[in-house]
Design an enzyme around this catalytic site. Structure first.
Site, PDB file in Angstrom:
ATOM      1  N   THR A   1      -9.956 -57.900  -0.732  1.00 46.31           N
ATOM      2  CA  THR A   1      -9.288 -56.816  -1.475  1.00 46.31           C
ATOM      3  C   THR A   1      -9.563 -55.456  -0.827  1.00 46.31           C
ATOM      4  O   THR A   1      -8.728 -54.554  -0.922  1.00 46.31           O
ATOM      5  CB  THR A   1      -9.725 -56.807  -2.960  1.00 46.31           C
ATOM      6  OG1 THR A   1     -11.149 -56.890  -3.029  1.00 46.31           O
ATOM      7  CG2 THR A   1      -9.106 -57.963  -3.720  1.00 46.31           C
TER       8      THR A   1
ATOM      9  N   ASP B   1     -12.648 -75.011   9.455  1.00 45.47           N
ATOM     10  CA  ASP B   1     -11.302 -74.513   9.146  1.00 45.47           C
ATOM     11  C   ASP B   1     -10.745 -75.462   8.101  1.00 45.47           C
ATOM     12  O   ASP B   1     -10.520 -76.649   8.391  1.00 45.47           O
ATOM     13  CB  ASP B   1     -10.439 -74.512  10.418  1.00 45.47           C
ATOM     14  CG  ASP B   1      -9.016 -74.040  10.144  1.00 45.47           C
ATOM     15  OD1 ASP B   1      -8.608 -74.007   8.962  1.00 45.47           O
ATOM     16  OD2 ASP B   1      -8.313 -73.738  11.119  1.00 45.47           O
TER      17      ASP B   1
ATOM     18  N   THR C   1     -14.069 -57.574  -2.727  1.00 42.26           N
ATOM     19  CA  THR C   1     -14.480 -58.399  -1.584  1.00 42.26           C
ATOM     20  C   THR C   1     -13.807 -57.858  -0.321  1.00 42.26           C
ATOM     21  O   THR C   1     -12.884 -57.029  -0.423  1.00 42.26           O
ATOM     22  CB  THR C   1     -14.032 -59.869  -1.760  1.00 42.26           C
ATOM     23  OG1 THR C   1     -12.592 -59.907  -1.662  1.00 42.26           O
ATOM     24  CG2 THR C   1     -14.479 -60.472  -3.071  1.00 42.26           C
TER      25      THR C   1
ATOM     26  N   TYR D   1       1.455 -67.196  -2.437  1.00 42.08           N
ATOM     27  CA  TYR D   1       0.110 -67.202  -3.039  1.00 42.08           C
ATOM     28  C   TYR D   1       0.174 -67.789  -4.450  1.00 42.08           C
ATOM     29  O   TYR D   1      -0.634 -68.639  -4.814  1.00 42.08           O
ATOM     30  CB  TYR D   1      -0.444 -65.777  -3.060  1.00 42.08           C
ATOM     31  CG  TYR D   1      -1.884 -65.661  -3.520  1.00 42.08           C
ATOM     32  CD1 TYR D   1      -2.946 -66.049  -2.691  1.00 42.08           C
ATOM     33  CD2 TYR D   1      -2.204 -65.155  -4.781  1.00 42.08           C
ATOM     34  CE1 TYR D   1      -4.270 -65.923  -3.101  1.00 42.08           C
ATOM     35  CE2 TYR D   1      -3.516 -65.028  -5.204  1.00 42.08           C
ATOM     36  CZ  TYR D   1      -4.550 -65.410  -4.356  1.00 42.08           C
ATOM     37  OH  TYR D   1      -5.860 -65.287  -4.772  1.00 42.08           O
TER      38      TYR D   1
END
Ligand code: NAP
Length: 239
Positions: free
Chosen positions: A184, A54, A181, A146
């Protein structure tokens, strides 16, 4: 065999771009370790190792890199690829979601670089590839957190490149456009269509098309390249 003899760690290697990087690096002769929070989607080439990672966890970075050094004696390449996306605009973004984005997409890259640099400095050699985004360089409406994290990755890359340039460590960022991917594929088709329509090549990129950029930056053929941004976006940012 551009990565023959090199040891590489790829975060978020289980899916999408990271999976393609793992496959390509293995094909090019690297010993590859894929670190992810989720099991690999689809098989890896023989010899690829996996580790629970992680990227928000200092401890898991320390043990992933520590185990690689114990087993293989070195770490030559780190691809900081793991990431998430969210689309809230600034006025709708709560602090918990902001913190989550920053934890994965920004702090994850900081922790990975820190752990790798500590090892690479001892060997006076290494290449770090940070996966940012076209949205680390440019803006669309919404996706505030983002954009913040990917913009930070762009400049953290340049800082690390300048700090360790005298120690044989190169640090570069990759800026994909719209890539097909699982990330998306999980998005609304209307949103995907909008971004593809805004892409001059009018198609999604393939994970392998990003992986080849990572390969270039990882291998010794890019030995004079540090602190740069490699844009792989079907022409999106050239408009
Ligand atoms: P993806 O298909 O979702 O694959 C990302 C992988 O990272 C998944 O296996 C995911 O696991 C894992 N991951 C998520 N959080 C993690 C964490 N905390 N620690 C370790 N692994 C974690 O994404 P992708 O499209 O390949 O994207 C890879 C990178 O490229 C990301 O940094 C993304 O921002 C960037 N990028 C992608 C595009 C694009 O169009 N696809 C464009 C520009 C930049 P789970 O599936 O369980 O979450």
């Amino acid at each position: 065999m551009r990565l023959q003899g090199k040891v590489a760690l790829v975060s978020g290697g289980s899916k999408g771009i990271g999976h393609a990087v793992v496959e390509l690096f293995a094909k090019e002769g690297a010993t590859v370790v894929s670190g992810d929070i989720t099991p690999p989607q689809g098989p890896f080439p023989a010899g690829v190792e996996t580790v629970q990672l992680d990227v928000t966890s200092e401890d898991q970075w320390a043990s992933a890199v520590g185990d690689i050094v114990k087993k293989h004696g070195r770490l030559d390449v780190l691809v900081n690829n793991a990431g998430i996306i969210a689309y809230e605009p600034l006025d709708e973004l709560d602090v918990a979601n902001w913190m989550k984005m920053v934890a994965v997409d920004q702090t994850g890259v900081f922790l990975g670089m820190r752990e790798a640099v500590r090892v690479m400095r001892k060997n006076r050699s290494g290449s770090i590839v940070n996966v940012s985004s076209i949205w680390g360089n440019s803006a669309v409406a919404g996706a505030f957190s983002y954009h913040a994290a990917k913009g930070a990755v762009r400049n953290m890359t340049k800082n690390a490149a300048m700090t360790y340039v005298g120690e044989g460590i190169r640090v570069n960022s990759v800026h994909p456009g719209f890539i097909d991917t699982p990330l998306t594929q999980a998005q609304a088709p209307d949103l995907n269509k909008l971004v593809i329509d805004q892409t001059p090549m009018k198609r999604p990129g393939l994970p392998t098309e990003v992986a080849y950029g990572c390969l270039y930056l990882a291998c010794d053929e890019s030995s004079f390249v540090t602190g740069t941004e490699l844009v792989i976006d079907g022409g999106y940012l050239a408009q």
